[in-house]
Structure formats: C-alpha cells, structure tokens
Enzyme design. Sequence first.
Site: not given
Length: 440
Positions: A83, A120, A244
Amino acid sequence: MTPVGIDAVEIWTGKLQLDLPETFAPAKDEDPDKYRKGIGLEHSSFPDTYEDIVTMGANAAKRLLERKGLTPSDIGRIDVATESAFDNSKPVSTYIAGCLEQYYDEDFRHANKGERKFACVAGTQSVDDAYNWIRAGRNRGRAALVIATDTALYARGDPGEATQGAGAVAMLIDENPDLVEISTEQGYGSMDETDFLKPNQQFPSVDGKRSMQVYLSRMREAVEDFESVAWDMHPDDFAYIPFHTPFPGMVRKAALLGYRHMSRDTELEDELADELGYQPRQDEYTSWDAYEEAIRDYMDELKDTDQYRAWYDKAIEPTLGISRHVGNWYTGSVHIARIAALKYAAETDRELAGEKLLIGSYGSGAQAEIHAETVQEGWREEIAELNIDAQIDARYDLSYEEYEQVHDRHNHDKTATDLEEFTEPEDEFVFTGWGRMSER
Ligand code: CAA
C-alpha cells in the site's frame, strides 16, 4: 490432493529503528508505558535513506531464491502486495524483477507479474492468487514468488505515528511446501469503509479509533463465514492464531473476540458463564442493548480468567515476538506474525508438524480473511534459516532529531541522490535514484 502452501519465507527489515518508549515517548511528552503496555510496541523499523519498498522486497526475494537454489526459470509469477506504491501504472514486481535479473543468466520474461492492493490484506490475497494459480494447474511446475513490502509512515503529529514500520516479507508458494499447507476454505468479512485511506497521497487519512472497531467487526464476520464452510472451531483447535498486527494492543482485542466467538455454545462457555455470572442466551435479556452490555461485561471478566490468560499466552503471545520490535509492516504484518509463532515453537522445542494455525488477515477499507494452515514436516529447518534476530539487532538506533530527518526524506523526494546514510549497505540492492536500481 497435492498440498499447496508456503514453502519458504525470508524477511528484510528496514535498517533503522526508533525506540518508542525511550526516544519517541519523551519527545512527545507521553508515558513510555503507553507503548510498552498499551500499544505493545518497543521499536519501529524505518528504511535507511537508500532503502524503499523495491530494495527491501528485492533483498528479501534475493535471499529466498539464493537459499532455495532457485533461478528465474523456477518462478512462474511474481506478485507484490503493497500500500506504499509510487507508480500508478508499472507494478512494483517489475522493478523487483529488474533488480533480481542482475544476478542470473536468465530473466523473468516468462513470469506473470502484478501488484495487489487492498491495504494490509493484499499480502494474503497475493498468496491466495498464487495458491489458486497452482491449484488451477496453470503453473507448469513453477512456483510463485509473493512479496509483501511496505513503508508504513504516518504524517508527523498524527496518532498513527505511534504505529509505523517498514520491511518486506518474501514467500515462495509451491506444491508440497516445507512450511505450511493452506486450506481451501476461506471466510470473508468485507464492507465499503473509510476509516483509513490514501487517495493519491503519501500519508494515510486515518480515523484510528474507528479503524480498530472496523477491524474487529470485519474479523468477526470473517470467522463466522469461515465456520460456515469449514468447521465449528474451538480455541484449542489451533497451535497459534497469527492475526494482522498493526500493533500488539490491537491483537489483544481481536484475540479476546475470537476466543469468545469460538467458545460460544460450548461447555467452556457454560463453565465460564457460571463462574462469571453471565447468561449466554440472548432470550434471557429484555433488550438487545442489555444483551450487548452483558457480553461486554462478560468479555471484561473473561480476559482476566486463568483459562483465557493461559490460552492467550500459548496461542497468541508468541505471534507478537517480531512485531513488537518492528512495528506495522502493513501487507507483511500477518506474515511476520506467522513466522514469529513458528520461530517461538522452534526456540522452545515444540513439535508442530501436523498442527493447525488459524490466520486472521485484515486490510482497512475494509476486509478480513480467515483461513487455516497445517504445519508441514520441514518447518523447523526452514525457520532455522531466518536471520531476523541478527537483522533487528543490527539496526541503527535513531535519535528523535534523526528520526525527523529520515521521516522527511521518505516523504518523498525520489530525485535526491546525495542523502546521508546511517548504515553501510552490504551486498544488497540500494535505491540510487528514480527509475534506477543498482547493487553495491
Ligand atoms: N499505561 C498503559 N496503557 C496506556 C497508557 C499508559 N500510561 N497510556 C495509554 N495506554 C493505552 C490506552 O488505554 C490504549 O489502550 P486501549 O485501546 O486498550 O484502551 C492504548 O494504550 C493506546 O492509547 P491511545 O488510545 O491513547 O493512543 P492514541 O490515541 O495515540 O491512538 C491508535 C492509538 C488509534 C492505535 C493510533 O496509533 C492510530 O491511529 N494508529 C493507526 C491506525 C491503526 O493502526 N489502526 C488499527 C486498526 S486498522 C488496521 O489494522 C490496518 C492497518 O494496518 C493500519
């Protein structure tokens, strides 16, 4: 069915570090315990002035290919998840392939290249794409190279500054993998959200508190969706649950939610409910609000029970061992959590082959994905090859003033080539100017 999954991994951390409790907190007039106990981060990694997403990704991938004795003809696709892309047309995978081709007599002409974007979760989506490509029989015996690479930087003064980081994870996806087999079943929780976005801007616009709520909501939906195609899960079904990890404090919240969900309608819930004076059935309450309040109170009590603490220490805490010292790597973050857990198992002599992991990936904007993995026989040898501790220890420790300079430089004058370096590059790819990449 031939197993397909992650055969090998390599990590490359940015070569600078910012000590959050000791350097960052005093400069911001904050209590160091906010970092040690609340957010749960000791350090963030930062890229040196000659590093960026391309060099970090290429350096991780080069180590991976060299270690596995592979050349470009063994690789059928290169997918980069990021990203932090700087080019709206040419994918970062072409830049990385260009770097790697300097080493081999062969090139990557035959390899399909792309770039994946969904905050993500794109790292896991790229692994999924590679998995599907192999399962579809389109790989002609070749493996896929997936690289998750990011510089997670926030504007100075933004609360997100506390949760920065930079690094890359390279993963080899193949048949008969040495590390983990990936399950065919997946669960999703996905919704159009505006909690964190970067519309043509270097630093994210982020509503931090809301982003945490969105993470938890999408993760809960993904767990439910996974259960609808896989099996009703119990917390003890999994050796580790890597989530995550933007920062460990976020995982504390996700783990509690996951535990409560996986233990509902079980004897475990009945036992805990009895112990904590809670009625798990909604029809025992006069309104939805009263039921929700009872769940919140129950979760508050649950997190302090011996049973929950023991499970957390066993299944979750080991996933945080690397993240605590490198911060948020966006697309690479959940993959670092998996590696941290396997590394901990190796260090504590635990036998893991045949055991299951549950992987909780998440990307803002927003989507969560749940899938399971089965640890393979070769996991210990693969993990033993990683040098992440040495990389972490070798980082240059920035003063606050140096941190400010580095932060400015990565915001993003790509034409500047005469910037001061804090560390000495050694046999690695370095950024030498826009569109040029070379090795010293
Ligand atoms: N001792 C112990 N704990 C302390 C403390 C002290 N002295 N001071 C504060 N804390 C605790 C707080 O109670 C809080 O814990 P809880 O959330 O459990 O209440 C924690 O430390 C953080 O403190 P604050 O909420 O005051 O911190 P903040 O206002 O600076 O914001 C943040 C924290 C929202 C995470 C911010 O850093 C941020 O916006 N980060 C970027 C967004 C992000 O990472 N979101 C995560 C979900 S989205 C995602 O996962 C995608 C992604 O990668 C970005």
